[in-house]
Design a protein around this motif. Structure first.
Motif, PDB file in Angstrom:
ATOM      1  N   TRP A 139     -21.217 -26.613  30.180  1.00 32.08           N
ATOM      2  CA  TRP A 139     -20.062 -27.068  30.940  1.00 32.08           C
ATOM      3  C   TRP A 139     -20.314 -28.478  31.453  1.00 32.08           C
ATOM      4  CZ3 TRP A 139     -15.649 -24.268  32.871  1.00 32.08           C
ATOM      5  CH2 TRP A 139     -15.548 -22.963  32.382  1.00 32.08           C
TER       6      TRP A 139
ATOM      7  N   ALA B  88      -5.830 -24.131  36.078  1.00 27.05           N
ATOM      8  CA  ALA B  88      -7.110 -23.471  35.848  1.00 27.05           C
ATOM      9  C   ALA B  88      -6.928 -21.963  35.806  1.00 27.05           C
ATOM     10  CB  ALA B  88      -8.103 -23.833  36.950  1.00 27.05           C
ATOM     11  N   ASP B  89      -7.678 -21.309  34.922  1.00 26.10           N
ATOM     12  CA  ASP B  89      -7.605 -19.851  34.865  1.00 26.10           C
ATOM     13  C   ASP B  89      -8.808 -19.195  35.533  1.00 26.10           C
ATOM     14  OD1 ASP B  89      -9.586 -20.396  33.038  1.00 26.10           O
ATOM     15  OD2 ASP B  89      -8.444 -19.746  31.286  1.00 26.10           O
ATOM     16  N   GLU B  90      -9.609 -20.008  36.248  1.00 18.26           N
ATOM     17  CA  GLU B  90     -10.759 -19.472  36.969  1.00 18.26           C
ATOM     18  C   GLU B  90     -10.986 -20.291  38.235  1.00 18.26           C
ATOM     19  OE1 GLU B  90     -15.547 -18.612  36.187  1.00 18.26           O
ATOM     20  OE2 GLU B  90     -14.164 -18.859  34.493  1.00 18.26           O
TER      21      GLU B  90
ATOM     22  N   ASP C 183     -10.749 -26.218  33.570  1.00 15.76           N
ATOM     23  CA  ASP C 183     -10.884 -24.816  33.198  1.00 15.76           C
ATOM     24  C   ASP C 183     -11.288 -23.978  34.402  1.00 15.76           C
ATOM     25  OD1 ASP C 183     -10.665 -24.947  30.108  1.00 15.76           O
ATOM     26  OD2 ASP C 183     -12.057 -26.547  30.610  1.00 15.76           O
TER      27      ASP C 183
ATOM     28  N   PRO D  96     -15.883 -27.304  28.165  1.00 14.10           N
ATOM     29  CA  PRO D  96     -15.105 -26.811  29.304  1.00 14.10           C
ATOM     30  C   PRO D  96     -15.460 -27.614  30.550  1.00 14.10           C
ATOM     31  CG  PRO D  96     -16.845 -25.261  28.720  1.00 14.10           C
ATOM     32  CD  PRO D  96     -16.832 -26.303  27.640  1.00 14.10           C
ATOM     33  N   TYR D  97     -14.470 -27.771  31.425  1.00 11.96           N
ATOM     34  CA  TYR D  97     -14.604 -28.685  32.565  1.00 11.96           C
ATOM     35  C   TYR D  97     -14.407 -27.933  33.872  1.00 11.96           C
ATOM     36  CZ  TYR D  97     -13.586 -32.742  35.550  1.00 11.96           C
ATOM     37  OH  TYR D  97     -13.596 -33.698  36.548  1.00 11.96           O
TER      38      TYR D  97
ATOM     39  N   ARG E 203      -6.450 -31.629  34.568  1.00 10.99           N
ATOM     40  CA  ARG E 203      -6.554 -30.208  34.262  1.00 10.99           C
ATOM     41  C   ARG E 203      -8.027 -29.806  34.229  1.00 10.99           C
ATOM     42  NH1 ARG E 203      -8.091 -26.731  30.907  1.00 10.99           N
ATOM     43  NH2 ARG E 203      -6.987 -24.747  30.689  1.00 10.99           N
TER      44      ARG E 203
END
Length: 291
Positions: A150, A263-265, A184, A168-169, A182
């Motif tokens: 990451w 973000a989905d987390e 992750d 992934p960020y 944006r």
């Protein structure tokens, strides 16, 4: 939406660094049982407040003490190290704990300028800012297992590199809120308690500690009563955002921040003087967001 933990291993006033590290292991076990997705440990050097200068050393004990949760660095401050050494260390961890190790890389020093200088192997010149060119090796001890890599950041530049490299960020909203890019994963400061008022009180300890840090006087995390007296005579600290309140308030706040970054987390960092209050905060968040 997934929820995860970023642990900075805070040292409470009246306790020691080893106490803080044992609390990290204890909190990781709890997060694993509660269903959190990841448990990342931070890297900070030379301070009285945080006991985690070496994520690669903590990750093994945490992974050994847990069963399912992913464990990683949030992050390794790559300017201090040989990229090959970092790659070998995390390859080894990935080989020991397949499918559970994350390597979060950052380009900040994680400390003050004097300590940054002390960390340099060669002190004749300042270290170059060559972060984009520090490629990792391929002949590694843990292959075929690999850590999930990451890129961490709190600036637009890090987001650009994450997109260029296809990584992934994770964005540190708790350092620079409203980053605009944006992400992750978005890392958020939060404290959850039985009421909004109780959460605000608990947050005073971290606010005093960070106020002292900005003045160049790092201290262990103080108890609530001491912090409240300190903050009575000072302007509220600015520049950092925290989601504080009851489970309903925190759930709503975390969801709003995640939406702002698409973000989905959400990764939650919690600083309190009392370890039990920190445990209870994560328990309440899990009840509200995982069920």
């Amino acid at each position: 939406m997934r929820i995860s933990v970023l642990d900075q291993s805070p040292i409470a006033e009246g306790s020691t660094g080893p106490d803080a590290l044992r609390n990290t292991i204890d909190l990781a076990r709890l997060a694993d049982r509660l269903g959190f997705h990841r448990y990342w440990v931070a890297e900070h050097h030379g301070g009285a407040m945080l006991a985690g200068p070496s994520p690669e050393t903590l990750i093994g004990p945490i992974a050994s003490a847990t069963e399912k949760i992913r464990v990683g660095s949030g992050g390794v401050m790559l300017p201090h190290y040989s990229p090959l050494k970092v790659a070998e260390s995390f390859s080894l961890l990935a080989g020991l704990f397949p499918g559970r190790i994350d390597l979060g890389l950052g380009r900040a020093p994680g400390t003050d300028p004097l300590t940054t200088y002390a960390l340099q192997r060669d002190r004749r010149d300042a270290s170059p800012d060559d972060f984009p060119f520090r490629h990792l090796a391929r002949a590694l001890p843990g292959l075929p297992e690999k850590p999930e890599v990451w890129l961490l950041g709190s600036s637009h530049q890090s987001a650009i590199w994450a997109e260029e490299w296809g990584l992934p960020y994770a964005f540190a909203d708790f350092i620079h809120p409203n980053g605009g890019d944006r992400a992750d994963v978005v890392c958020v400061s939060a404290i959850c308690a039985s009421s909004d008022e109780e959460a605000e009180k608990l947050a005073s300890s971290g606010r005093m500690a960070f106020s002292m840090l900005r003045m160049g006087r790092p201290i262990p995390v103080p108890p609530v009563d001491k912090a409240l007296r300190f903050l009575e005579t000072r302007e509220p600290p600015s520049g950092r955002r925290a989601v504080l309140g009851s489970p309903e308030t925190v759930k709503r706040g975390l969801e709003e921040i995640a939406k702002a970054y698409d973000a989905d987390e959400v990764m939650i960092v919690t600083i309190t003087h009392d370890h039990e209050a920190r445990r209870r905060s994560y328990e309440l968040i899990a009840e509200a967001m995982i069920g």
